[in-house]
Write an enzyme that holds these catalytic residues in place. Structure first.
Site, mmCIF file in Angstrom:
data_model
loop_
_atom_site.group_PDB
_atom_site.id
_atom_site.type_symbol
_atom_site.label_atom_id
_atom_site.label_comp_id
_atom_site.label_asym_id
_atom_site.label_seq_id
_atom_site.Cartn_x
_atom_site.Cartn_y
_atom_site.Cartn_z
ATOM 1 N N HIS A 158 -9.794 -7.839 -7.201
ATOM 2 C CA HIS A 158 -9.354 -7.790 -5.801
ATOM 3 C C HIS A 158 -10.230 -6.777 -5.063
ATOM 4 O O HIS A 158 -10.588 -5.733 -5.635
ATOM 5 C CB HIS A 158 -7.906 -7.283 -5.676
ATOM 6 C CG HIS A 158 -6.844 -8.300 -5.906
ATOM 7 N ND1 HIS A 158 -5.683 -7.998 -6.581
ATOM 8 C CD2 HIS A 158 -6.734 -9.596 -5.533
ATOM 9 C CE1 HIS A 158 -4.896 -9.073 -6.615
ATOM 10 N NE2 HIS A 158 -5.524 -10.066 -5.988
ATOM 11 N N CYS A 218 -2.188 -1.080 -4.727
ATOM 12 C CA CYS A 218 -1.529 -2.355 -5.048
ATOM 13 C C CYS A 218 -0.016 -2.256 -4.925
ATOM 14 O O CYS A 218 0.658 -3.248 -4.645
ATOM 15 C CB CYS A 218 -1.845 -2.779 -6.470
ATOM 16 S SG CYS A 218 -3.576 -2.827 -6.875
HETATM 17 N N1 ARG Z 1 -1.222 -8.014 -12.402
HETATM 18 C C1 ARG Z 1 -1.491 -8.190 -11.007
HETATM 19 C C2 ARG Z 1 -2.449 -9.342 -10.818
HETATM 20 O O1 ARG Z 1 -3.331 -9.503 -11.628
HETATM 21 C C3 ARG Z 1 -2.018 -6.941 -10.411
HETATM 22 C C4 ARG Z 1 -2.180 -6.999 -8.921
HETATM 23 C C5 ARG Z 1 -2.822 -5.784 -8.364
HETATM 24 N N2 ARG Z 1 -2.755 -5.778 -6.958
HETATM 25 C C6 ARG Z 1 -3.771 -5.459 -6.124
HETATM 26 N N3 ARG Z 1 -3.529 -5.379 -4.856
HETATM 27 N N4 ARG Z 1 -4.992 -5.280 -6.565
HETATM 28 O O2 ARG Z 1 -2.332 -10.131 -9.894
#
Ligand code: ARG
Length: 257
Positions: A158, A252
């Site tokens: 992300h 996150c």
């Molecule tokens: N386990 C989650 C995923 O892989 C973690 C999300 C992390 N969120 C973020 N905004 N980077 O989707």
């Protein structure tokens, strides 16, 4: 924020996650509460949403969608494991008086996980999660120009794991997580940059939350802390080890309204 009642590692959708390395729920709860209390101490009003069983990643509210004034553009999660979260997030925003808009189902979009605002620009990440075709639609709905950033390292899936604007001038980012052309885009569309090293990037230093001149993050090296402090920021470290096991840090766990 969403309390970690049902948080855990029950599937693997990014390289950080391993069901064999389970998060410890007591510790996760303590870490989450420390973050929550820190926001409160900084004078932030924190709204909570109810966690739902079977949706462990709902704690990562940054992925709910994008919020701008009274508009909420909901995410279309790439992985089926997270799609059940969408209706909960939409319901929360509807019941709190927001206009809820959705993108066509085929355009994957993971909300503020892949969107960062800088001045009048919307920096938007794509490749591992959000679909680049979602960017124009989101930009149009928000009336903002989009700078699409192609992500290049699956550990930083992300945009918010490797890039963060700190104020109107400065951004902090981990260049190797971006394709070369996208690095140039960051350099040419922002006034000043702090380039973090791999150690800080892996500690989720870029996945920070900025409250006034306070930067809240999991961990930063002494040299990164010094360069942030030299620019007038205070760095607040909150250990979030149990959430790093899912590939998430302070950024996150938080969705700014
Ligand atoms: N386990 C989650 C995923 O892989 C973690 C999300 C992390 N969120 C973020 N905004 N980077 O989707």
């Amino acid at each position: 924020m969403c309390p970690p009642d049902h948080y855990g590692i029950y599937y693997e959708i990014n390289p950080w996650m391993s069901v064999a390395k389970q998060a410890q729920s007591d510790q996760a709860r303590r870490q989450w509460e420390t973050l929550y209390n820190l926001y409160r101490d900084l004078g932030v009003t924190v709204e909570l949403m109810a966690p739902a069983e079977g949706l462990p990643d709902m704690v990562f509210t940054a992925n709910a969608g994008v919020v701008s004034n009274d508009l909420f553009i909901a995410s279309n999660f790439r992985h089926p494991e997270r799609r059940g979260e969408e209706e909960h997030f939409c319901d929360w925003f509807k019941s709190h008086g927001y206009r809820v808009e959705r993108l066509p189902r085929q355009y994957y979009f993971e909300g503020m996980g892949d969107v960062k605002l800088y001045r009048d620009l919307l920096f938007a990440g794509f490749y591992f999660r959000s679909d680049v075709r979602s960017h124009l639609m989101v930009g149009e709905k928000l009336g903002k120009l989009v700078v699409s950033i192609e992500l290049a390292d699956k550990r930083f899936y992300h945009l918010d794991t490797c890039f963060c604007p700190l104020d109107d001038d400065l951004v902090m980012y981990f260049p190797p997580a971006l394709q070369e052309y996208s690095r140039k885009a960051v350099q040419s569309h922002t006034k000043a940059q702090i380039e973090v090293g791999e150690e800080d990037a892996l500690a989720f230093a870029c996945n920070c939350v900025v409250v006034d001149r306070h930067i809240i993050l999991n961990r930063a090296s002494q040299s990164l802390r010094e360069s942030l402090e030299a620019r007038g920021f205070t760095v607040q470290q909150v250990s979030l080890s149990e959430f790093l096991k899912a590939g998430g840090g302070a950024g996150c766990l938080t969705l700014a309204l």
